[in-house]
Scaffold this motif. Structure first.
Motif, PDB file in Angstrom:
ATOM      1  N   VAL A 129       0.953  -1.303   0.089  1.00 23.80           N
ATOM      2  CA  VAL A 129       0.171   0.032   0.110  1.00 23.80           C
ATOM      3  C   VAL A 129       0.881   1.363   0.031  1.00 23.80           C
ATOM      4  N   GLY A 130       1.935   1.297   0.724  1.00 23.75           N
ATOM      5  CA  GLY A 130       3.062   2.440   0.739  1.00 23.75           C
ATOM      6  C   GLY A 130       3.631   2.567  -0.522  1.00 23.75           C
ATOM      7  N   VAL A 131       3.890   1.189  -1.226  1.00 22.47           N
ATOM      8  CA  VAL A 131       4.463   1.553  -2.533  1.00 22.47           C
ATOM      9  C   VAL A 131       3.505   2.131  -3.494  1.00 22.47           C
ATOM     10  N   VAL A 132       2.303   1.827  -3.414  1.00 20.60           N
ATOM     11  CA  VAL A 132       1.267   2.466  -4.543  1.00 20.60           C
ATOM     12  C   VAL A 132       1.138   4.040  -3.936  1.00 20.60           C
ATOM     13  N   TRP A 138      -2.535   6.886  -9.897  1.00 17.50           N
ATOM     14  CA  TRP A 138      -3.725   7.327 -10.504  1.00 17.50           C
ATOM     15  C   TRP A 138      -3.204   8.744 -11.352  1.00 17.50           C
ATOM     16  N   HIS A 139      -2.024   9.186 -11.152  1.00 21.55           N
ATOM     17  CA  HIS A 139      -1.642  10.332 -12.095  1.00 21.55           C
ATOM     18  C   HIS A 139      -1.190   9.873 -13.298  1.00 21.55           C
ATOM     19  N   GLY A 140      -0.930   8.436 -13.778  1.00 16.91           N
ATOM     20  CA  GLY A 140      -0.584   8.066 -15.013  1.00 16.91           C
ATOM     21  C   GLY A 140       0.870   8.260 -14.994  1.00 16.91           C
ATOM     22  N   ARG A 141       1.490   8.218 -14.106  1.00 22.09           N
ATOM     23  CA  ARG A 141       3.030   8.336 -14.012  1.00 22.09           C
ATOM     24  C   ARG A 141       4.073   7.281 -13.802  1.00 22.09           C
ATOM     25  N   MET A 262       2.601  13.022  -0.701  1.00 19.46           N
ATOM     26  CA  MET A 262       1.980  11.688  -0.616  1.00 19.46           C
ATOM     27  C   MET A 262       3.061  10.609  -0.643  1.00 19.46           C
ATOM     28  N   GLN A 263       4.142  10.986  -1.434  1.00 19.65           N
ATOM     29  CA  GLN A 263       5.380  10.124  -1.404  1.00 19.65           C
ATOM     30  C   GLN A 263       5.785   9.617   0.013  1.00 19.65           C
ATOM     31  N   LEU A 264       5.761  10.893   0.590  1.00 22.13           N
ATOM     32  CA  LEU A 264       6.438  10.620   2.138  1.00 22.13           C
ATOM     33  C   LEU A 264       5.401   9.939   2.758  1.00 22.13           C
TER      34      LEU A 264
END
Length: 299
Positions: A129-132, A138-141, A262-264
Motif C-alpha cells: 500500500v505504501g508503494v502504491v 492514479w496520476h498516470g506517471r 503523498m510519497q512521504l
C-alpha cells in the motif's frame, strides 16, 4: 586476531546502518556513470573494481574452500551482481527513494515468511500500500519497467540476505566477500561489457566507478556480512525498514529528487510495515570454521 575480537566492540546495528547509508550513497553517485555506460555497465564496473580492492585487502583463501561451500558462494555472487544491476536499471527510470521502497518488498516478504508468527505476512501487504502511494499510479506517471526492475532487485535482495548470513557463518571477516564479488563480476559481464563498449566512455568513468566500488561493494557489503553474522534475519530486517527513508534522503541531497507529501506518506507506511513485521534481537554467536594459514596471512 580472531574475528570475534575485531567485531564484538562495534554494535551490529551500527554496522547495518552504516552499510545502508553507504549503499544508497553509492547508488546515487552511480547515476552520472549510468548516463555514460548504462546501468548494467555501471554495475559490472563496480564489481570489477570491487574485486581489485577486496583482493588488495583480503586475499581469497582458496585453499580453505570446501566442496560444500561452492554452491552458496556462486549463488551469492550471482544474486549480488544482478541485485545491483536490476536496481541501477530501476534508478535509471524511477526516483531513488521509490526504487528502494519497492525493492524492500523482497527482504520484507522473506522476513515475514521466516517469522514464527503467520500474521507477519500481512505486513508485506501493508508495505505494498505504501508503494502504491509512492508510485501514485492514479496520476498516470507510473513506470512499469522501473517498478518491475525494482521488484526483480528486491527478489535478489531477499535471497542476498539469506545467503550472506550463510556465507558469513563460514568465512571470517570479509574473506567470503572476496570470493563472491568475482562471481558477481563474471555473472554480469555478458550484460555489462557490451554497455561499456557501446557507451559514451569518458576519462572520468573509471575513477568514478572505482571510488563507488570502494563504498559498495567493499565497505557496505562487508559491513552487512559482519552485521548479519551477529543478528537474526528479523532484527536485521527491522533496521532495513528505515532504508527507504535513507533512499529518499540521499535522493534529495545528492540527486535533488524532491518527494511529494503523498510519497512521504508512502515511505512512512513502508517503514512502519517493515518495523512491525519483525521481532528479534542479537543473533547468538555462530562457530566459525578454523582459519587456515593462508587466510591468517591475508588478515
Amino acid at each position: 586476531m580472531t574475528r570475534a575480537r575485531t567485531t564484538t566492540g562495534i554494535p551490529p546495528w551500527s554496522m547495518a546502518v552504516a552499510a545502508m547509508l553507504s549503499v544508497q550513497l553509492s547508488n546515487a553517485l552511480s547515476v552520472p556513470v549510468i548516463d555514460q555506460v548504462g546501468a548494467a555497465g555501471t554495475a559490472w564496473l563496480r564489481m570489477c573494481f570491487g574485486v581489485v580492492l577486496l583482493w588488495m585487502i583480503a586475499r581469497p583463501a582458496i585453499r580453505s574452500l570446501h566442496r560444500n561451500d561452492v554452491p552458496a558462494l556462486i549463488a551469492l555472487g550471482v544474486v549480488t551482481g544482478f541485485m545491483t544491476t536490476f536496481f541501477l536499471a530501476a534508478v535509471e527510470r524511477i526516483p531513488l527513494g521509490t526504487a528502494v521502497a519497492i525493492e524492500f518488498l523482497g527482504p520484507l516478504t522473506v522476513a515475514g515468511l521466516m517469522s514464527k508468527h503467520r500474521k507477519a505476512l500481512i505486513w508485506p501487504g501493508l508495505a505494498f500500500v505504501g508503494v502504491v502511494l509512492l508510485t501514485e499510479p492514479w496520476h498516470g506517471r507510473i513506470d512499469l519497467a522501473g517498478v518491475g526492475l525494482a521488484l526483480a532487485a528486491g527478489t535478489c535482495w531477499g535471497l542476498y540476505n539469506l545467503l550472506t548470513q550463510h556465507v558469513g557463518d563460514r568465512f571470517s571477516g570479509i574473506s567470503g566477500l572476496s570470493l563472491t564479488i568475482p562471481v558477481a563480476a563474471l555473472a554480469t559481464l555478458p550484460v555489462g561489457l557490451p554497455q561499456v563498449i557501446g557507451g559514451e566512455f569518458t576519462w572520468w568513468v573509471l575513477p568514478a566507478a572505482a571510488g563507488i566500488a570502494l563504498i559498495t561493494p567493499v565497505i557496505a557489503f562487508g559491513l552487512e556480512m559482519l552485521a548479519l553474522r551477529r543478528m537474526t534475519h528479523t532484527a536485521f530486517g527491522t533496521l532495513l525498514s528505515i532504508e527507504p527513508a535513507f533512499g529518499i534522503l540521499i535522493g534529495l541531497l545528492v540527486l535533488a529528487q524532491q518527494p511529494t507529501l503523498m510519497q512521504l506518506a508512502g515511505i512512512a507506511v513502508v517503514i512502519f510495515a517493515g518495523a512491525a513485521a519483525q521481532r528479534g534481537g542479537t543473533r547468538p554467536a555462530t562457530p566459525t570454521a578454523p582459519i587456515t594459514k593462508p587466510e591468517k596471512e591475508a588478515a
